[in-house]
Motif scaffolding. Structure first.
Motif, PDB file in Angstrom:
ATOM      1  N   GLY A 162       0.850  -1.214   0.133  1.00 27.60           N
ATOM      2  CA  GLY A 162       0.130   0.085  -0.157  1.00 27.60           C
ATOM      3  C   GLY A 162       0.858   1.172  -0.027  1.00 27.60           C
ATOM      4  N   LEU A 163       1.990   0.892   0.312  1.00 31.18           N
ATOM      5  CA  LEU A 163       3.049   2.336   0.222  1.00 31.18           C
ATOM      6  C   LEU A 163       4.235   2.050  -0.790  1.00 31.18           C
ATOM      7  CD1 LEU A 163       3.327   3.050   4.166  1.00 31.18           C
ATOM      8  CD2 LEU A 163       1.773   4.351   2.387  1.00 31.18           C
ATOM      9  N   GLU A 164       3.850   1.352  -1.678  1.00 35.24           N
ATOM     10  CA  GLU A 164       5.078   0.998  -2.580  1.00 35.24           C
ATOM     11  C   GLU A 164       5.604   2.440  -3.340  1.00 35.24           C
ATOM     12  OE1 GLU A 164       2.557  -2.600  -2.443  1.00 35.24           O
ATOM     13  OE2 GLU A 164       2.023  -0.775  -2.637  1.00 35.24           O
ATOM     14  N   ASP A 165       4.640   3.243  -3.446  1.00 38.40           N
ATOM     15  CA  ASP A 165       5.055   4.636  -4.135  1.00 38.40           C
ATOM     16  C   ASP A 165       5.866   5.474  -3.169  1.00 38.40           C
ATOM     17  OD1 ASP A 165       3.881   3.919  -6.524  1.00 38.40           O
ATOM     18  OD2 ASP A 165       2.116   4.932  -5.869  1.00 38.40           O
ATOM     19  N   ALA A 166       5.930   5.098  -2.007  1.00 36.95           N
ATOM     20  CA  ALA A 166       6.604   6.019  -1.005  1.00 36.95           C
ATOM     21  C   ALA A 166       7.761   5.218  -0.587  1.00 36.95           C
ATOM     22  CB  ALA A 166       5.709   6.416   0.151  1.00 36.95           C
ATOM     23  N   HIS A 167       8.131   4.174  -1.149  1.00 34.28           N
ATOM     24  CA  HIS A 167       9.371   3.243  -0.452  1.00 34.28           C
ATOM     25  C   HIS A 167      10.471   4.133  -0.602  1.00 34.28           C
ATOM     26  CE1 HIS A 167       7.698  -1.126  -1.223  1.00 34.28           C
ATOM     27  NE2 HIS A 167       7.314  -0.375  -0.028  1.00 34.28           N
ATOM     28  N   MET A 168      10.830   4.947  -1.498  1.00 33.14           N
ATOM     29  CA  MET A 168      12.114   5.734  -1.757  1.00 33.14           C
ATOM     30  C   MET A 168      11.968   6.722  -0.629  1.00 33.14           C
ATOM     31  SD  MET A 168      14.793   5.937  -3.486  1.00 33.14           S
ATOM     32  CE  MET A 168      14.363   5.273  -4.952  1.00 33.14           C
ATOM     33  N   TRP A 169      10.963   7.430  -0.433  1.00 38.23           N
ATOM     34  CA  TRP A 169      11.048   8.380   0.792  1.00 38.23           C
ATOM     35  C   TRP A 169      11.051   7.683   2.084  1.00 38.23           C
ATOM     36  CZ3 TRP A 169      11.759  12.893  -0.719  1.00 38.23           C
ATOM     37  CH2 TRP A 169      11.536  13.636  -1.970  1.00 38.23           C
ATOM     38  N   ILE A 170      10.529   6.592   2.260  1.00 38.74           N
ATOM     39  CA  ILE A 170      10.667   5.941   3.546  1.00 38.74           C
ATOM     40  C   ILE A 170      12.287   5.396   4.015  1.00 38.74           C
ATOM     41  CG2 ILE A 170       9.938   3.703   4.767  1.00 38.74           C
ATOM     42  CD1 ILE A 170       7.302   4.020   3.379  1.00 38.74           C
ATOM     43  N   SER A 171      12.692   5.091   2.652  1.00 40.48           N
ATOM     44  CA  SER A 171      14.012   4.677   2.757  1.00 40.48           C
ATOM     45  C   SER A 171      15.170   5.506   3.372  1.00 40.48           C
ATOM     46  CB  SER A 171      14.449   3.967   1.317  1.00 40.48           C
ATOM     47  OG  SER A 171      14.846   5.115   0.662  1.00 40.48           O
TER      48      SER A 171
ATOM     49  N   THR B 184       4.711 -28.244   4.091  1.00 42.43           N
ATOM     50  CA  THR B 184       4.743 -28.230   2.765  1.00 42.43           C
ATOM     51  C   THR B 184       4.323 -27.107   2.014  1.00 42.43           C
ATOM     52  OG1 THR B 184       3.971 -30.673   2.988  1.00 42.43           O
ATOM     53  CG2 THR B 184       3.574 -29.762   0.723  1.00 42.43           C
ATOM     54  N   TYR B 185       4.828 -26.697   1.105  1.00 41.30           N
ATOM     55  CA  TYR B 185       4.668 -25.299   0.388  1.00 41.30           C
ATOM     56  C   TYR B 185       4.097 -25.629  -1.040  1.00 41.30           C
ATOM     57  CZ  TYR B 185       7.219 -23.529   4.266  1.00 41.30           C
ATOM     58  OH  TYR B 185       7.599 -23.278   5.599  1.00 41.30           O
ATOM     59  N   CYS B 186       3.119 -25.007  -1.463  1.00 38.30           N
ATOM     60  CA  CYS B 186       2.505 -25.352  -2.950  1.00 38.30           C
ATOM     61  C   CYS B 186       2.066 -23.955  -3.697  1.00 38.30           C
ATOM     62  CB  CYS B 186       1.442 -26.288  -2.594  1.00 38.30           C
ATOM     63  SG  CYS B 186       0.244 -25.931  -1.476  1.00 38.30           S
ATOM     64  N   GLY B 187       2.999 -23.048  -3.914  1.00 43.76           N
ATOM     65  CA  GLY B 187       2.703 -22.099  -4.889  1.00 43.76           C
ATOM     66  C   GLY B 187       2.631 -20.524  -4.408  1.00 43.76           C
ATOM     67  N   ARG B 188       2.035 -20.422  -3.165  1.00 42.44           N
ATOM     68  CA  ARG B 188       2.105 -18.852  -2.723  1.00 42.44           C
ATOM     69  C   ARG B 188       3.803 -18.590  -2.351  1.00 42.44           C
ATOM     70  NH1 ARG B 188      -2.308 -19.461   2.025  1.00 42.44           N
ATOM     71  NH2 ARG B 188      -1.231 -21.403   2.236  1.00 42.44           N
ATOM     72  N   ASN B 189       4.011 -17.461  -2.902  1.00 45.42           N
ATOM     73  CA  ASN B 189       5.443 -16.817  -2.850  1.00 45.42           C
ATOM     74  C   ASN B 189       5.642 -15.753  -2.473  1.00 45.42           C
ATOM     75  OD1 ASN B 189       4.684 -16.167  -5.197  1.00 45.42           O
ATOM     76  ND2 ASN B 189       6.874 -16.720  -6.025  1.00 45.42           N
ATOM     77  N   ILE B 190       4.638 -14.819  -2.225  1.00 45.26           N
ATOM     78  CA  ILE B 190       4.441 -13.380  -1.973  1.00 45.26           C
ATOM     79  C   ILE B 190       4.378 -13.099  -0.492  1.00 45.26           C
ATOM     80  CG2 ILE B 190       3.421 -11.173  -2.120  1.00 45.26           C
ATOM     81  CD1 ILE B 190       4.488 -12.281  -5.115  1.00 45.26           C
ATOM     82  N   ILE B 191       5.400 -12.595   0.161  1.00 42.98           N
ATOM     83  CA  ILE B 191       5.685 -12.127   1.522  1.00 42.98           C
ATOM     84  C   ILE B 191       5.228 -10.750   1.651  1.00 42.98           C
ATOM     85  CG2 ILE B 191       7.233 -11.934   3.395  1.00 42.98           C
ATOM     86  CD1 ILE B 191       8.547 -14.388   2.500  1.00 42.98           C
ATOM     87  N   ARG B 192       4.197 -10.315   2.482  1.00 34.58           N
ATOM     88  CA  ARG B 192       3.673  -9.092   2.344  1.00 34.58           C
ATOM     89  C   ARG B 192       4.600  -8.334   3.654  1.00 34.58           C
ATOM     90  NH1 ARG B 192      -0.969  -7.983  -0.194  1.00 34.58           N
ATOM     91  NH2 ARG B 192      -1.783  -6.697   1.634  1.00 34.58           N
ATOM     92  N   HIS B 193       5.687  -8.365   3.379  1.00 33.42           N
ATOM     93  CA  HIS B 193       6.634  -7.591   4.433  1.00 33.42           C
ATOM     94  C   HIS B 193       8.109  -7.073   3.857  1.00 33.42           C
ATOM     95  CE1 HIS B 193       8.120  -6.760   8.432  1.00 33.42           C
ATOM     96  NE2 HIS B 193       6.900  -7.327   9.117  1.00 33.42           N
ATOM     97  N   SER B 194       8.819  -6.671   4.808  1.00 35.20           N
ATOM     98  CA  SER B 194      10.279  -6.325   4.151  1.00 35.20           C
ATOM     99  C   SER B 194      11.413  -7.281   4.589  1.00 35.20           C
ATOM    100  CB  SER B 194      10.723  -5.046   4.702  1.00 35.20           C
ATOM    101  OG  SER B 194       9.459  -3.924   4.431  1.00 35.20           O
ATOM    102  N   TYR B 195      10.899  -8.104   5.448  1.00 34.51           N
ATOM    103  CA  TYR B 195      11.896  -9.137   5.724  1.00 34.51           C
ATOM    104  C   TYR B 195      11.204 -10.233   6.438  1.00 34.51           C
ATOM    105  CZ  TYR B 195      11.073  -6.712  10.565  1.00 34.51           C
ATOM    106  OH  TYR B 195      10.716  -6.326  11.747  1.00 34.51           O
TER     107      TYR B 195
ATOM    108  N   LEU C 236      -2.461  -2.940   7.441  1.00 39.33           N
ATOM    109  CA  LEU C 236      -1.241  -3.778   7.345  1.00 39.33           C
ATOM    110  C   LEU C 236      -0.035  -2.929   7.344  1.00 39.33           C
ATOM    111  CD1 LEU C 236      -0.024  -6.759   7.396  1.00 39.33           C
ATOM    112  CD2 LEU C 236      -0.644  -6.365   4.607  1.00 39.33           C
ATOM    113  N   HIS C 237      -0.355  -1.840   6.492  1.00 37.34           N
ATOM    114  CA  HIS C 237       1.000  -1.094   6.257  1.00 37.34           C
ATOM    115  C   HIS C 237       1.540  -0.388   7.606  1.00 37.34           C
ATOM    116  CE1 HIS C 237      -2.168   1.934   5.390  1.00 37.34           C
ATOM    117  NE2 HIS C 237      -1.111   2.994   6.228  1.00 37.34           N
ATOM    118  N   ILE C 238       0.676  -0.148   8.358  1.00 32.74           N
ATOM    119  CA  ILE C 238       1.155   0.542   9.798  1.00 32.74           C
ATOM    120  C   ILE C 238       1.857  -0.361  10.449  1.00 32.74           C
ATOM    121  CG2 ILE C 238       0.291   1.518  11.914  1.00 32.74           C
ATOM    122  CD1 ILE C 238      -0.140   3.261   9.350  1.00 32.74           C
ATOM    123  N   HIS C 239       1.295  -1.775  10.627  1.00 32.09           N
ATOM    124  CA  HIS C 239       2.123  -3.041  11.409  1.00 32.09           C
ATOM    125  C   HIS C 239       3.473  -3.032  10.576  1.00 32.09           C
ATOM    126  CE1 HIS C 239      -0.777  -4.800  13.871  1.00 32.09           C
ATOM    127  NE2 HIS C 239      -1.647  -4.623  13.007  1.00 32.09           N
TER     128      HIS C 239
END
Length: 318
Positions: free
Chosen positions: A22-31, A170-181, A274-277
């Protein structure tokens, strides 16, 4: 990235960490603040570590424990921040399963170790104030070394099962981690199996490591307060409490965000975006390591004097 319906080899799994949803556009500023704090944390903690190891007047139990905390802070921020900045700057969120699990292990290992060090520092303040005449005989270099080794061994045995718990799934396809680590439950939630064992173990770890440490720290400070209020001189009371000020600030800085995150996830997770967490989780790995050297530099007279000496010498050379 492969997203086939059934993985048979964990080495073939690659995850994509997307940073702060939700804050992908602000990643550069947050960094910018995160990178700045990381640099300050590295410089401040390295300088503090250098002062403690090179100055014989700082070879006291309090400062030796502080050097342990400094090392833990450097590792905590370094385990997470470089990859976090790679996501923010280059959208480089790809990570193998093995690398993700390694980051998870060292993240939790550092957290549990730092909690144990804060407990050791509370014990140090208890002995210094409640048993001042026996301070150097109780907290000998050998005893301090054993406490440090015990903290590391305890953290290793607490965090090792986390690795086996995520490898058994067992892992079967989902590979998106909604986090930075990578975190334990973040990996486990991508599995197809039941993760009840992972959840229960996570709660047990929280109760019998972090919560137990906090309870023992509270008991230490309750005993310290009882001893301080028995001192007849008001100036002596203020001086005794002053020696605990830095440690109390560091404790609050370390545990408050952790408990906020823990309770928010379980009791208010749907009310907090979620983006606040995740933003708070990102700040959590850089803010305490950044502020801890500053707190001790401001509130501890000996360290303050050494910092001033170092800066005075550097100005002369410049």
């Amino acid at each position: 990235m492969t997203t086939s319906s059934n993985y048979t080899n964990l080495r073939d799994i690659w995850y994509i960490m997307i940073g702060i949803p939700g804050l992908e556009d602000a990643h550069m500023w947050i960094s910018i603040p995160i990178c700045s704090m990381y640099v300050v944390a590295l410089i401040g903690n390295t300088l503090l570590l250098y002062l403690v190891f090179t100055d014989h007047s700082l070879h006291e139990p309090m400062y030796i424990f502080l050097s342990m905390l400094t090392l833990a802070d450097i590792f905590l921020s370094t385990v997470t921040t470089p990859k976090m900045l790679a996501i923010f700057w280059f959208q480089d969120g790809g990570v193998s399963f093995g690398s993700c699990v390694s980051q998870m292990f060292f993240l939790h290992f550092n957290f549990v170790t730092e909690s144990a060090i804060l407990l050791a520092m509370a014990f140090d303040r208890y002995v210094a104030i409640c048993h001042p005449l026996r301070y150097t005989t109780i907290l000998t270099p050998l005893t301090i070394g054993k406490m440090g080794i015990a903290s590391v061994i305890r953290s290793f045995f607490i965090c090792c099962p986390l690795v086996f718990l995520v490898y058994r799934l067992t892992y079967c396809g989902r590979n998106i981690i909604r986090h930075s680590y990578c975190k334990h439950m973040g990996i486990a939630r991508l599995a197809c199996d039941s993760i009840k064992v992972n959840i229960y173990y996570g709660v047990v770890v929280a109760l019998f490591s972090t919560c137990l440490d906090v309870e023992l720290i509270i008991i230490s400070y309750a005993l310290i307060l009882c001893a301080v209020f028995r001192i007849p001189s008001q100036d002596a009371r203020i001086k005794a409490l002053g020696t605990c000020g830095s440690h109390v600030c560091v404790i609050l800085l370390f545990y408050t965000p952790a408990f906020f995150s823990f309770f928010a996830h379980r009791f208010g997770g749907h009310n907090i975006p979620l983006h606040i967490h995740i933003l708070l989780a990102n700040l959590y790995v850089v803010v305490p390591p950044t502020l801890n050297p500053i707190i001790y530099g401001v509130k501890t007279k000996k360290i303050q004097e050494k910092f001033i000496q170092v800066f005075s010498l550097s100005k002369k050379f410049c």
